[in-house]
Write an enzyme that holds these catalytic residues in place. Structure first.
Site, PDB file in Angstrom:
ATOM      1  N   ASP A  11     109.948 -87.118  63.647  1.00 25.06           N
ATOM      2  CA  ASP A  11     110.448 -85.945  62.930  1.00 25.06           C
ATOM      3  C   ASP A  11     111.963 -85.770  63.080  1.00 25.06           C
ATOM      4  O   ASP A  11     112.537 -86.153  64.097  1.00 25.06           O
ATOM      5  CB  ASP A  11     109.717 -84.696  63.450  1.00 25.06           C
ATOM      6  CG  ASP A  11     109.885 -83.509  62.520  1.00 25.06           C
ATOM      7  OD1 ASP A  11     110.194 -83.716  61.328  1.00 25.06           O
ATOM      8  OD2 ASP A  11     109.704 -82.367  62.988  1.00 25.06           O
ATOM      9  N   ASN A  46     114.301 -86.456  60.363  1.00 24.03           N
ATOM     10  CA  ASN A  46     115.109 -87.297  59.467  1.00 24.03           C
ATOM     11  C   ASN A  46     115.995 -86.460  58.552  1.00 24.03           C
ATOM     12  O   ASN A  46     117.178 -86.762  58.354  1.00 24.03           O
ATOM     13  CB  ASN A  46     114.212 -88.160  58.580  1.00 24.03           C
ATOM     14  CG  ASN A  46     113.388 -89.140  59.371  1.00 24.03           C
ATOM     15  OD1 ASN A  46     113.601 -89.308  60.566  1.00 24.03           O
ATOM     16  ND2 ASN A  46     112.437 -89.788  58.716  1.00 24.03           N
ATOM     17  N   GLY A  47     115.416 -85.410  57.967  1.00 27.70           N
ATOM     18  CA  GLY A  47     116.150 -84.584  57.017  1.00 27.70           C
ATOM     19  C   GLY A  47     117.315 -83.870  57.680  1.00 27.70           C
ATOM     20  O   GLY A  47     118.436 -83.870  57.165  1.00 27.70           O
ATOM     21  N   ARG A  48     117.049 -83.294  58.856  1.00 22.84           N
ATOM     22  CA  ARG A  48     118.127 -82.573  59.564  1.00 22.84           C
ATOM     23  C   ARG A  48     119.218 -83.524  60.034  1.00 22.84           C
ATOM     24  O   ARG A  48     120.398 -83.195  59.997  1.00 22.84           O
ATOM     25  CB  ARG A  48     117.533 -81.790  60.755  1.00 22.84           C
ATOM     26  CG  ARG A  48     116.903 -80.473  60.339  1.00 22.84           C
ATOM     27  CD  ARG A  48     116.017 -79.912  61.411  1.00 22.84           C
ATOM     28  NE  ARG A  48     114.772 -80.687  61.516  1.00 22.84           N
ATOM     29  CZ  ARG A  48     113.940 -80.648  62.552  1.00 22.84           C
ATOM     30  NH1 ARG A  48     114.227 -79.899  63.589  1.00 22.84           N
ATOM     31  NH2 ARG A  48     112.833 -81.358  62.537  1.00 22.84           N
ATOM     32  N   ARG A  92     118.696 -86.061  52.256  1.00 24.10           N
ATOM     33  CA  ARG A  92     117.584 -86.220  53.199  1.00 24.10           C
ATOM     34  C   ARG A  92     117.044 -87.654  53.218  1.00 24.10           C
ATOM     35  O   ARG A  92     116.636 -88.165  54.271  1.00 24.10           O
ATOM     36  CB  ARG A  92     116.440 -85.259  52.829  1.00 24.10           C
ATOM     37  CG  ARG A  92     116.763 -83.791  53.003  1.00 24.10           C
ATOM     38  CD  ARG A  92     115.598 -82.925  52.531  1.00 24.10           C
ATOM     39  NE  ARG A  92     114.352 -83.307  53.197  1.00 24.10           N
ATOM     40  CZ  ARG A  92     113.992 -82.895  54.415  1.00 24.10           C
ATOM     41  NH1 ARG A  92     114.762 -82.052  55.069  1.00 24.10           N
ATOM     42  NH2 ARG A  92     112.865 -83.295  54.948  1.00 24.10           N
ATOM     43  N   HIS A 139     115.602 -90.692  56.145  1.00 28.51           N
ATOM     44  CA  HIS A 139     114.387 -91.518  56.201  1.00 28.51           C
ATOM     45  C   HIS A 139     114.777 -92.986  56.369  1.00 28.51           C
ATOM     46  O   HIS A 139     114.180 -93.711  57.161  1.00 28.51           O
ATOM     47  CB  HIS A 139     113.541 -91.333  54.935  1.00 28.51           C
ATOM     48  CG  HIS A 139     113.086 -89.912  54.730  1.00 28.51           C
ATOM     49  ND1 HIS A 139     112.537 -89.179  55.745  1.00 28.51           N
ATOM     50  CD2 HIS A 139     113.120 -89.098  53.637  1.00 28.51           C
ATOM     51  CE1 HIS A 139     112.234 -87.959  55.284  1.00 28.51           C
ATOM     52  NE2 HIS A 139     112.579 -87.893  54.012  1.00 28.51           N
ATOM     53  N   SER A 141     102.320 -87.161  56.043  1.00 26.98           N
ATOM     54  CA  SER A 141     101.145 -86.327  56.301  1.00 26.98           C
ATOM     55  C   SER A 141     100.534 -85.836  54.995  1.00 26.98           C
ATOM     56  O   SER A 141     101.183 -85.852  53.939  1.00 26.98           O
ATOM     57  CB  SER A 141     101.536 -85.129  57.177  1.00 26.98           C
ATOM     58  OG  SER A 141     102.226 -84.170  56.406  1.00 26.98           O
ATOM     59  N   THR A 142      99.285 -85.363  55.088  1.00 21.38           N
ATOM     60  CA  THR A 142      98.644 -84.812  53.900  1.00 21.38           C
ATOM     61  C   THR A 142      99.368 -83.535  53.442  1.00 21.38           C
ATOM     62  O   THR A 142      99.216 -83.123  52.297  1.00 21.38           O
ATOM     63  CB  THR A 142      97.154 -84.497  54.172  1.00 21.38           C
ATOM     64  OG1 THR A 142      97.042 -83.794  55.419  1.00 21.38           O
ATOM     65  CG2 THR A 142      96.332 -85.774  54.263  1.00 21.38           C
ATOM     66  N   LEU A 194     100.232-105.771  70.326  1.00 27.58           N
ATOM     67  CA  LEU A 194     100.281-104.302  70.179  1.00 27.58           C
ATOM     68  C   LEU A 194      99.709-103.967  68.803  1.00 27.58           C
ATOM     69  O   LEU A 194      99.894-104.727  67.850  1.00 27.58           O
ATOM     70  CB  LEU A 194     101.738-103.833  70.282  1.00 27.58           C
ATOM     71  CG  LEU A 194     102.062-102.350  70.091  1.00 27.58           C
ATOM     72  CD1 LEU A 194     103.250-101.963  70.972  1.00 27.58           C
ATOM     73  CD2 LEU A 194     102.400-101.979  68.657  1.00 27.58           C
TER      74      LEU A 194
HETATM   75  C1  IPE Z   1     105.185 -84.198  60.462  1.00 24.65           C
HETATM   76  O1  IPE Z   1     106.473 -83.750  60.241  1.00 24.65           O
HETATM   77  C2  IPE Z   1     104.859 -85.337  59.547  1.00 24.65           C
HETATM   78  C3  IPE Z   1     105.583 -86.581  59.761  1.00 24.65           C
HETATM   79  C4  IPE Z   1     106.451 -86.811  60.696  1.00 24.65           C
HETATM   80  C5  IPE Z   1     105.247 -87.643  58.851  1.00 24.65           C
HETATM   81  P1  IPE Z   1     106.781 -82.553  59.237  1.00 24.65           P
HETATM   82  O2  IPE Z   1     108.245 -82.332  59.337  1.00 24.65           O
HETATM   83  O3  IPE Z   1     106.238 -82.850  57.895  1.00 24.65           O
HETATM   84  O4  IPE Z   1     105.954 -81.361  59.867  1.00 24.65           O
HETATM   85  P2  IPE Z   1     106.251 -79.795  59.868  1.00 24.65           P
HETATM   86  O5  IPE Z   1     106.550 -79.412  58.450  1.00 24.65           O
HETATM   87  O6  IPE Z   1     107.420 -79.578  60.773  1.00 24.65           O
HETATM   88  O7  IPE Z   1     104.983 -79.201  60.404  1.00 24.65           O
HETATM   89  C1  IPE Z   2     110.150 -86.667  59.287  1.00 22.36           C
HETATM   90  O1  IPE Z   2     111.392 -86.105  59.034  1.00 22.36           O
HETATM   91  C2  IPE Z   2     109.752 -87.682  58.250  1.00 22.36           C
HETATM   92  C3  IPE Z   2     108.687 -87.242  57.360  1.00 22.36           C
HETATM   93  C4  IPE Z   2     108.042 -86.118  57.413  1.00 22.36           C
HETATM   94  C5  IPE Z   2     108.316 -88.182  56.316  1.00 22.36           C
HETATM   95  P1  IPE Z   2     111.531 -84.827  58.136  1.00 22.36           P
HETATM   96  O2  IPE Z   2     111.720 -85.252  56.721  1.00 22.36           O
HETATM   97  O3  IPE Z   2     110.429 -83.880  58.391  1.00 22.36           O
HETATM   98  O4  IPE Z   2     112.895 -84.215  58.666  1.00 22.36           O
HETATM   99  P2  IPE Z   2     113.186 -82.688  59.003  1.00 22.36           P
HETATM  100  O5  IPE Z   2     112.106 -82.222  59.916  1.00 22.36           O
HETATM  101  O6  IPE Z   2     113.180 -81.971  57.694  1.00 22.36           O
HETATM  102  O7  IPE Z   2     114.519 -82.696  59.657  1.00 22.36           O
HETATM  103 MG    MG Z   3     110.120 -82.410  59.748  1.00 25.14          MG
END
Ligand code: IPE
Ligand code: IPE
Ligand code: MG
Length: 233
Positions: free
Chosen positions: A14, A16-18, A27, A31, A59-60, A125
């Site tokens: 988690d 990547n976007g930030r 964003r 990724h 995720s779903t 692995l």
């Molecule tokens: C969980 O992260 C899903 C993945 C890392 C693929 P999210 O960023 O989607 O989850 P929330 O929105 O913080 O619960």
């Molecule tokens: C996790 O990073 C990757 C996926 C959910 C695919 P995010 O995209 O959730 O990044 P943030 O949490 O918005 O920073």
């Molecule tokens: Mg996230």
């Protein structure tokens, strides 16, 4: 220092976007930057003797993102699998997929299946890519399959045990999670491996996923080795 190594590590990749936003980037650049983190961690995991990594890639709930980001993530997952499968194969990594078919792009499913086939005999692995994965729906799917088998007489109602439920899960080959790790400072499971992490140790770190490296992974392993797992005893 000898450390106790977890067999199965679940990773919520988690932040990547930030990470990208902090740098004034889209964003999607976050990724892209996350790819290197995953492969550095997998290489480190092989070195440290971890046998199973389950990586949450989509995720779903992630279908709720903008159509542009969803489209990017689908294409990106497909391309990463294609570009990395030979390298993973050379490392002796077995690639597996946990997740649901409905909604998932066929081209992504094809790529996941091809990677599974190519690496099926590897033993160093197991890397389970969790794509279109959600724990609740995985359990619901299992309940429906059990109900069908009860209706046809294949399964006896009062005889369902924890083992039976485990067997009906889509990811039934996955052992219990020993260490559940999440990057980016968020402290939640976000519907990842709920059944499998009932007795796991949880580890949260501040680093955003694109900056996470095997040293951070090693730090998590050290922390894990200092935990006292009682498992109810
Ligand atoms: C969980 O992260 C899903 C993945 C890392 C693929 P999210 O960023 O989607 O989850 P929330 O929105 O913080 O619960
Ligand atoms: C996790 O990073 C990757 C996926 C959910 C695919 P995010 O995209 O959730 O990044 P943030 O949490 O918005 O920073
Ligand atoms: Mg996230």
């Amino acid at each position: 220092m000898t450390i106790k190594i977890p067999h199965h590590v679940a990773i919520v990749m988690d932040g990547n976007g930030r990470w990208a936003q902090q740098r004034g980037l889209p964003r999607t650049a976050g990724h892209e930057a996350g790819e290197a983190a995953l492969f550095d961690v997998v290489e480190g995991a092989i070195e440290y003797g971890v046998k199973e990594i389950s990586a949450y890639a989509f995720s779903t709930e992630n279908w709720r993102r903008s159509p542009e980001e969803v489209k990017f993530l689908m294409g990106f997952n497909r391309e990463v699998l294609r570009a990395r499968r030979d390298q993973l194969n050379a490392w002796g990594v077995r690639i597996r997929w946990a997740g649901r078919r409905p909604r998932l792009w066929l081209s992504v499913i094809d790529e996941l299946k091809a990677a599974e086939k190519l690496t099926a005999k590897n033993k160093t692995l197991t890397l389970t890519m969790c794509v279109n994965y959600g724990s609740r729906i995985e359990i619901v799917d299992a309940v429906n399959a059990m109900a069908t088998d009860v209706a046809s007489g294949k399964l006896k109602p009062g005889a369902i045990t924890e083992k039976t439920v485990q067997k009906y899960l889509n990811s039934n080959y996955l052992p219990d999670v020993d260490l559940f790790l999440r990057s980016s400072g968020e402290q939640r499971t976000s519907n990842f491996l709920l059944w499998q992490s009932a007795l796991s140790e949880f580890y949260f770190c501040e680093a955003y996923w694109p900056e996470f490296r095997r040293v951070d992974f090693l730090r998590a392993l050290r922390d894990f080795s200092l935990r006292h797992r009682r498992m109810g005893k």
